[in-house]
Scaffold this motif. Sequence first.
Motif, PDB file in Angstrom:
ATOM      1  N   ASP A  84       0.816  -1.218   0.000  1.00 41.41           N
ATOM      2  CA  ASP A  84       0.000   0.000   0.000  1.00 41.41           C
ATOM      3  C   ASP A  84       0.848   1.267   0.000  1.00 41.41           C
ATOM      4  OD1 ASP A  84      -2.267  -1.559   0.093  1.00 41.41           O
ATOM      5  OD2 ASP A  84      -2.433  -1.461   2.288  1.00 41.41           O
ATOM      6  N   LEU A  85       2.163   1.114   0.141  1.00 38.71           N
ATOM      7  CA  LEU A  85       3.034   2.281   0.293  1.00 38.71           C
ATOM      8  C   LEU A  85       3.872   2.568  -0.949  1.00 38.71           C
ATOM      9  CD1 LEU A  85       4.339   1.515   3.913  1.00 38.71           C
ATOM     10  CD2 LEU A  85       2.398   2.944   3.238  1.00 38.71           C
ATOM     11  N   GLU A  86       3.639   1.836  -2.033  1.00 39.71           N
ATOM     12  CA  GLU A  86       4.436   2.013  -3.253  1.00 39.71           C
ATOM     13  C   GLU A  86       4.442   3.480  -3.674  1.00 39.71           C
ATOM     14  OE1 GLU A  86       6.119  -0.319  -4.814  1.00 39.71           O
ATOM     15  OE2 GLU A  86       5.337  -2.176  -3.920  1.00 39.71           O
ATOM     16  N   GLY A  87       5.632   4.004  -3.911  1.00 40.44           N
ATOM     17  CA  GLY A  87       5.784   5.367  -4.384  1.00 40.44           C
ATOM     18  C   GLY A  87       5.747   6.428  -3.305  1.00 40.44           C
ATOM     19  N   ARG A  88       5.470   6.045  -2.038  1.00 45.11           N
ATOM     20  CA  ARG A  88       5.369   7.032  -0.957  1.00 45.11           C
ATOM     21  C   ARG A  88       6.741   7.600  -0.595  1.00 45.11           C
ATOM     22  NH1 ARG A  88       1.111   6.457   3.018  1.00 45.11           N
ATOM     23  NH2 ARG A  88       2.495   7.583   4.453  1.00 45.11           N
ATOM     24  N   GLY A 122       5.364 -10.281   7.301  1.00 42.03           N
ATOM     25  CA  GLY A 122       4.640  -9.452   6.354  1.00 42.03           C
ATOM     26  C   GLY A 122       5.483  -8.406   5.654  1.00 42.03           C
ATOM     27  N   HIS A 123       6.732  -8.225   6.058  1.00 41.88           N
ATOM     28  CA  HIS A 123       7.607  -7.256   5.399  1.00 41.88           C
ATOM     29  C   HIS A 123       8.472  -7.959   4.361  1.00 41.88           C
ATOM     30  CE1 HIS A 123       7.362  -4.447   9.160  1.00 41.88           C
ATOM     31  NE2 HIS A 123       6.229  -4.543   8.504  1.00 41.88           N
ATOM     32  N   ASP A 124       7.816  -8.729   3.494  1.00 47.53           N
ATOM     33  CA  ASP A 124       8.499  -9.436   2.419  1.00 47.53           C
ATOM     34  C   ASP A 124       9.539 -10.413   2.944  1.00 47.53           C
ATOM     35  OD1 ASP A 124       6.993  -7.883   0.745  1.00 47.53           O
ATOM     36  OD2 ASP A 124       8.578  -6.454   0.313  1.00 47.53           O
ATOM     37  N   PHE A 145       9.913   2.868  -3.375  1.00 45.96           N
ATOM     38  CA  PHE A 145       9.448   4.039  -2.636  1.00 45.96           C
ATOM     39  C   PHE A 145      10.312   5.242  -2.998  1.00 45.96           C
ATOM     40  CE2 PHE A 145       9.315   0.220   0.157  1.00 45.96           C
ATOM     41  CZ  PHE A 145       7.962  -0.050   0.028  1.00 45.96           C
ATOM     42  N   ASP A 146       9.800   6.409  -2.640  1.00 48.79           N
ATOM     43  CA  ASP A 146      10.538   7.651  -2.884  1.00 48.79           C
ATOM     44  C   ASP A 146      11.439   7.903  -1.671  1.00 48.79           C
ATOM     45  OD1 ASP A 146      11.493  10.117  -3.567  1.00 48.79           O
ATOM     46  OD2 ASP A 146       9.544  11.123  -3.609  1.00 48.79           O
TER      47      ASP A 146
END
Length: 596
Positions: free
Chosen positions: A374-378, A444-446, A474-475
């Motif tokens: 859900d945090l991709e690109g954040r 859950g963190h890959d 992520f950014d």
Amino acid sequence: MPGRTTSSTDRLRARLTGEIDQAIAGWVAAGLVDATEWMQQGRRPLLTTPLPAEPGTWFDPAAVERVLKFFLLLRQLIGRHAGRTFRLMDWQVRYLVAPVFGLKRPDGYRIIRTVWFEIPRKNGKSTLCSGLALYLAFADREAGAEVYAAAGDREQANIVFRAAANMAAGSPPLRKKLGRRGIQRRLLEHPVTHSIFRALSSEGLRAHGLNVHGGVVDEVHVHRNPDVVDALETGTGSRAQPLIVFITTSDDGAESGTIYATKREEIEALAGGHAEDPTVWGVVFAADDQAEDFDPFTEDALRDANPGYGVTVLADYLAAKAAQARRSPAQLNRYLRLHLNIRTKQTTRWLSMDDWDDCARTPAGGPRLVDLADLEGRVCYGGLDLSSTTDMTAFSLWFPPEDPEDPDEPHLWVPWFWLPEDNLRALERRTKVPLQRWAAETEGHDGPALRTTEGNVVDYRAVRALITDVRGRFDLRAIGYDRWNASETINELRDDGVEMEQVSQGYAGLNEPCQQLERLVLSGRVSHGRHPILRWHVDCVGIKTNTDGYVKPVKPDRQTSSKRIDGVASGLNALAMHLLRSADEAPPAPDIRIIS
């Protein structure tokens, strides 16, 4: 444990607790146990480890009743209770005798093998030690039992032994059992079973080999080396249900790596739910000096810390000690340690675990989890804390709210941890936390909660690989780091185009992120996904404050302490980057001109 649900463990633990409480109520009614105001007022120890709740654990009230009836054969020796029957009090039974002697494995043997019982002075601990030692030596149904009263020097060891010998001599049944030659100046011995009880100090260790069934260690904080304790603990290997009991008042917290400090850290880890060892039982009676309304001179603080208040330790005695400490700053630390059981020179405990756990709950009460998808690109900021062989390497990402003006949107903290495979088992034995389970379970963190690399040092290539991966997802604006042991890895990351910035690990560099993290945790605005290793590290953190009011976390001595705070260190480094960049990116203040 794998395959066990928390609910089944909690149900079993609740049932065992209920059975113990019900049994104590019956013993009080039958006159076997004395009721006290301390228990009737609903007071509790400051710290207790969880009851053992392995599958098949059961409570044996008959075994506990045997101990209670043995104590009734003894007589009190000193003070206003001298000559009276030694009837145990309800708090002694609830927090020592019942769980230790009553909780059994399916095969009928006791589960608990090590006891830590920490309590202020004048609460009857030395006489309790003596009675327990006599029971273990001559009433525990152990043929050829060897039981020792242990201390760092001979005189200290003889305090418990002499009290026990006098109790034995003053008890007609026990005196008859041991016989005329069984009660000697330095030895108690049963003539038929050859069970013995004697004092043991560091001076006497070479005199004989030890085959220990029981040991009582009084005033652990005075031990200057581990020789006696090591001899006791390593001498239990051939016994079916040995028991080593540590009964002590706190130390002053000035030294790390002492026997007291090491044992106390273990109890704190077990009580916090980070470590697992059903064979260890720990209880700490003390005033809560971290409570918001704490006043060390009140009667309530004294009652909280002293379960023997008004019985073994008189109220006017404690009131006089409080008044003396209030008048004389030189007496304050001694009063806090001896009568409230507060470690006076320890670093201040930082974050409340209740506040931390609340951050993992949504307003509706359900779990608040962190899903990386859900945090991709954040936008995020990184923090790195590299390790030696005995520390974890930790990397954290800090995701600030997308809408900084929204007071309900949390900050997100995502940590990763690494350890070298070759050191995993040894470090698990030392810290008592389930490192191998954390390395096997996915959080859950890959991947697993704990990642391992081959060899006896962390392979930093695995860390760089993960950072490369998160940069693609992520950014990632910048990574803050502690310069210790970091030059090669930092240079390689810089060569890869990562913005790296050193974070000073002193008051100047860490005060602001520490203050900000505390504010966010108190307001429930740090979503951390209930990561078990990060929770352990948060529970280990203490802070120091300088004369200017600046704070910083205290890193435990990695050679002597079982505590670790690497995850917190990495998170503070990441938060420092967020605070620094946010300040740099803030719009300039408007140019306000005063027109006259």
